[in-house]
Design an enzyme around this catalytic site. Structure first.
Site, PDB file in Angstrom:
ATOM      1  N   GLY A 305       1.151   0.156   8.784  1.00 48.86           N
ATOM      2  CA  GLY A 305       3.119   0.457   8.484  1.00 48.86           C
ATOM      3  C   GLY A 305       3.799   0.001   7.694  1.00 48.86           C
ATOM      4  CB  SER A 306       7.022  -0.539   6.971  1.00 52.95           C
ATOM      5  OG  SER A 306       7.850   1.102   6.666  1.00 52.95           O
ATOM      6  CD  GLU A 330      -5.667   9.974  13.536  1.00 55.67           C
ATOM      7  OE1 GLU A 330      -5.962  10.459  13.641  1.00 55.67           O
ATOM      8  OE2 GLU A 330      -5.114   8.361  14.617  1.00 55.67           O
ATOM      9  CE  LYS A 382      10.270  -0.647  12.374  1.00 56.96           C
ATOM     10  NZ  LYS A 382      10.058  -0.599  10.928  1.00 56.96           N
ATOM     11  CE  LYS A 424      17.705  -5.012  14.653  1.00 62.06           C
ATOM     12  NZ  LYS A 424      17.796  -5.177  13.450  1.00 62.06           N
ATOM     13  CB  SER A 464      10.277  -0.802   6.921  1.00 55.71           C
ATOM     14  OG  SER A 464      11.662  -0.831   7.532  1.00 55.71           O
ATOM     15  CB  VAL A 468      19.861   2.295   7.601  1.00 57.32           C
ATOM     16  CG1 VAL A 468      19.865   1.682   6.397  1.00 57.32           C
ATOM     17  CG2 VAL A 468      20.777   3.400   7.616  1.00 57.32           C
ATOM     18  NE  ARG A 553      21.445   3.446  16.891  1.00 59.74           N
ATOM     19  CZ  ARG A 553      20.665   3.512  16.360  1.00 59.74           C
ATOM     20  NH1 ARG A 553      19.264   4.958  16.164  1.00 59.74           N
ATOM     21  NH2 ARG A 553      20.307   1.964  14.774  1.00 59.74           N
ATOM     22  CD  GLU A 556      23.206  -0.135  16.582  1.00 64.70           C
ATOM     23  OE1 GLU A 556      22.837  -0.049  15.875  1.00 64.70           O
ATOM     24  OE2 GLU A 556      23.294   0.877  16.679  1.00 64.70           O
TER      25      GLU A 556
END
Length: 640
Positions: A305-306, A330, A382, A424, A464, A468, A553, A556
């Site tokens: 991931g990022s 993978e 996330k 969060k 990431s 956004v 949303r 949020e």
């Protein structure tokens, strides 16, 4: 290709031969001139002294050419010579002259009559060095002049340089002399009174007021920022000022890739959104941190991931023995492994293990094989709205996944376990945030473990996956509109390399159940972020690309909690890392909370209601948003 390379080498050796021959002729001419002047002054010179004079000349010539070769004077491309190259001429000739005089004096002891005076060596050496300097300079000047004339049919873009310091002067000189630059610097802009009104590199320096007036009158369309500061707020201010004047604003600075071993290079580049982040980018070069990871086996869950992939890159720079990339996807994990292999080879060894943190049997296999000493747990769901819709998946992956990895790490004697958390989790209003808060509790309750557990809490990460920034970029590329949930919404941001470096440092500090929080700087208005990204694309917000509100949303909220509240934090040696003073629960209490969530899933009860029971700080998003204007975070951004 082979023919062109051979031809280039032949051309290089031919130019070197001509240069050496030219220097020899110049040296001999200077000696001949010296001989004629000195012999006329003495009316006549004995034949044996002529022989000695020739001998001295040859000694000086050989020594001189040796030193010039040592200093690389015949390897330089003189059309692009800099001050260092010219300085090397002076040093090489001075050393050659002194050694030649000393050598002849030694020979004089063995062969009486041979003499080479200091005066002769000084005069000949100085004149030779002067001729060499002038010839090289004239050649460089002539080449640049002819190149510019040769490209005279191509119009140069008039440009203004902001910053009349060393960086700006270097840029101006390069733009003037480089025939391929495509720019013609008209004037500097600076705030220093000592520079305003003066001339640097043949270019006038003006203050801001006059410069802005001239930019409008002359319809200048490009501005180059050439200042040494890396302060994001200052850069953002300059960008905003000159973009409002209708200019394309670019920056001239050191560009260093974070993923390749590249040397610093001065480049002219477009502004990036990171430049407008309103904070100075953080870089950490801590030898103690590197030493901690040296020779260790490090496992990163979610390593493709990022954040996980950047952790892999940064840890690899600390010379660990092995990096284990654990991920369920993978393709991304394999790409990270290839990147590490290209950059570092087999040291450190990088291994991909495919698996899920939900699968305890697979975790057991991986830990049994690799026995990691340090674990970074970055695997998690996330996405806030998706987890509102699929709450049970947040429990399975985030909560139970963390529980599984933590238990396995304890069982196999892992030294350090670092959980990647989020802002969060502070007074959560979403299932995702609540799940991460429970993960933090799960870590904090293990202060009695032989494994040092810790959690690191920070905000949004620029660029990431799922963030956004990529969304806005895609929307701009498609012609808009750019969508924001609410014009008032604010978020904290950090770059991926910055976040990874700080997380790695907390791994060294981790001791027993700490909850680390990172200083995220000032919050950013998402609406302004969208406007800046449109401007960076050379477009006008509201004209070329619309910005549309689509509504908040599920789960949020308008703002994320301010992480750095000094009254509840302890300082660490790093001014950007703090420890939250939070009373931990017992293992039994945390296990009971997890049991309640599992029971809710088995009996198909509402997961959100279950989280409201097990997380005391859980709040309804709508209720929080109604009171948002009174929050410290919103007032910090919108005050005044």
């Amino acid at each position: 290709m082979r023919v062109s390379v051979v031809g280039a080498l032949e051309g290089f050796h031919r130019r070197r031969f001509v240069l050496v021959l030219f220097d020899i002729v110049c040296f001999l001419c200077v000696n001949l001139l010296f001989y004629l002047v000195s012999s006329r002054a003495a009316n006549s010179v004995p034949v044996d002294e002529i022989e000695y004079f020739i001998f001295n000349v040859l000694v000086h010539l050989v020594v001189l050419m040796v030193f010039r070769t040592i200093f690389g004077l015949y390897s330089n491309v003189w059309r692009y010579a800099n001050t260092r190259a010219y300085f090397d001429i002076v040093v090489a000739d001075a050393c050659g002259g002194m050694i030649a005089v000393s050598l002849v004096r030694v020979i004089q002891v063995m062969i009486p009559g041979v003499y080479y005076g200091v005066w002769q060596g000084a005069v000949v050496g100085s004149m030779t060095a002067l001729i060499t300097l002038v010839s090289r300079f004239v050649y460089s000047l002539a080449y640049k002049s002819s190149s510019i004339q040769g490209k005279g049919t191509k119009a140069r873009v008039p440009v203004v340089i902001v910053g009349a310091g060393q960086t700006g002067a270097y840029l101006a000189e390069d733009l003037q002399q480089n025939p391929s630059s495509g720019y013609e610097p008209l004037f500097f802009v600076d705030v220093a009174a000592s520079k305003i009104g003066n001339t640097i590199a043949g270019i006038k320096v003006y203050d801001r007021e006059l410069a802005h007036k001239l930019i409008s009158e002359l319809e200048i369309k490009e501005v180059l920022i050439a200042i040494s500061t890396q302060d994001g707020e200052h850069l953002a201010s300059l960008y905003d000022t000159y973009s409002k004047l209708g200019c394309r604003v670019r920056i001239f600075d050191s560009l260093v890739s974070s993923r390749e071993n590249e040397k610093n290079a001065k480049v002219i580049r477009d502004f990036s959104i990171e430049d407008l982040l309103f904070r100075k980018p953080v870089t950490i070069n801590d030898e103690a941190t590197a030493e901690f990871y040296k020779g260790k086996t490090v496992l990163i869950t979610g390593g493709g991931g990022s954040i996980g992939s950047e952790l892999c890159r940064r840890i690899a720079e600390c010379s660990p023995r092995k990096i284990v990339i654990f991920d369920i996807y993978e393709n991304s994990a394999y790409e990270v492994q290839l990147e590490l292999s290209r950059k570092f080879g087999s040291d450190p060894e990088s291994v991909v293990e495919i698996g899920s943190v939900r699968d305890t049997e697979r975790l057991e296999q991986v830990f049994e094989i690799h026995r990691p000493q340090v674990v970074f747990h970055a695997a998690a769901h996330k996405h806030v709205p998706l987890m509102e819709h699929c709450g049970s998946e947040a429990v399975k992956n985030n909560v139970l996944g963390t529980y599984n990895v933590a238990n396995t790490a304890e069982k196999y004697g892992t030294e350090k376990f670092i959980l990647i958390s989020t802002d969060k989790a502070v007074n959560p209003t979403s299932i995702m945030g609540a799940s991460k808060r429970l993960c933090e509790m799960l870590i904090q309750c293990r202060a009695d473990s032989r494994t040092s557990f810790a959690a690191v809490r920070f905000g949004n990460v620029l660029g990431s996956n799922g963030s956004v920034i990529p969304l806005f970029k895609k929307q701009i590329e498609q012609g808009g509109p750019v969508t924001v949930t609410d014009k008032r919404i604010i978020r904290y941001f950090m770059t991926i390399p910055e976040a990874a470096q700080l997380v790695i440092q907390t791994g060294v500090m981790a001791n027993a159940g700490e909850l680390f929080v990172l200083d995220m700087g000032k919050p950013v208005k998402i609406y302004e972020l969208a406007e800046n990204m449109i401007k960076l694309s050379g477009l006008v917000p509201g004209e070329d690309i619309d910005i549309v509100e689509i509504g908040l949303r599920p789960g949020e909220k308008l703002y994320e909690e301010l992480l750095i509240k000094t009254e509840t934090l302890d300082k660490t040696p790093n001014e950007l890392i703090f420890i939250e003073r939070d009373a931990p629960l017992t293992r039994g209490e945390v296990d009971e909370k997890i049991r309640q969530l599992e029971d809710a899933m088995k009996n198909c009860r509402d997961i959100k209601s279950a989280f409201e029971k097990v997380i005391p700080t859980y709040h309804d998003a709508d209720e929080v948003n109604r009171q948002a204007e009174k929050s410290e975070e919103m007032q910090l951004v919108y005050a005044g």
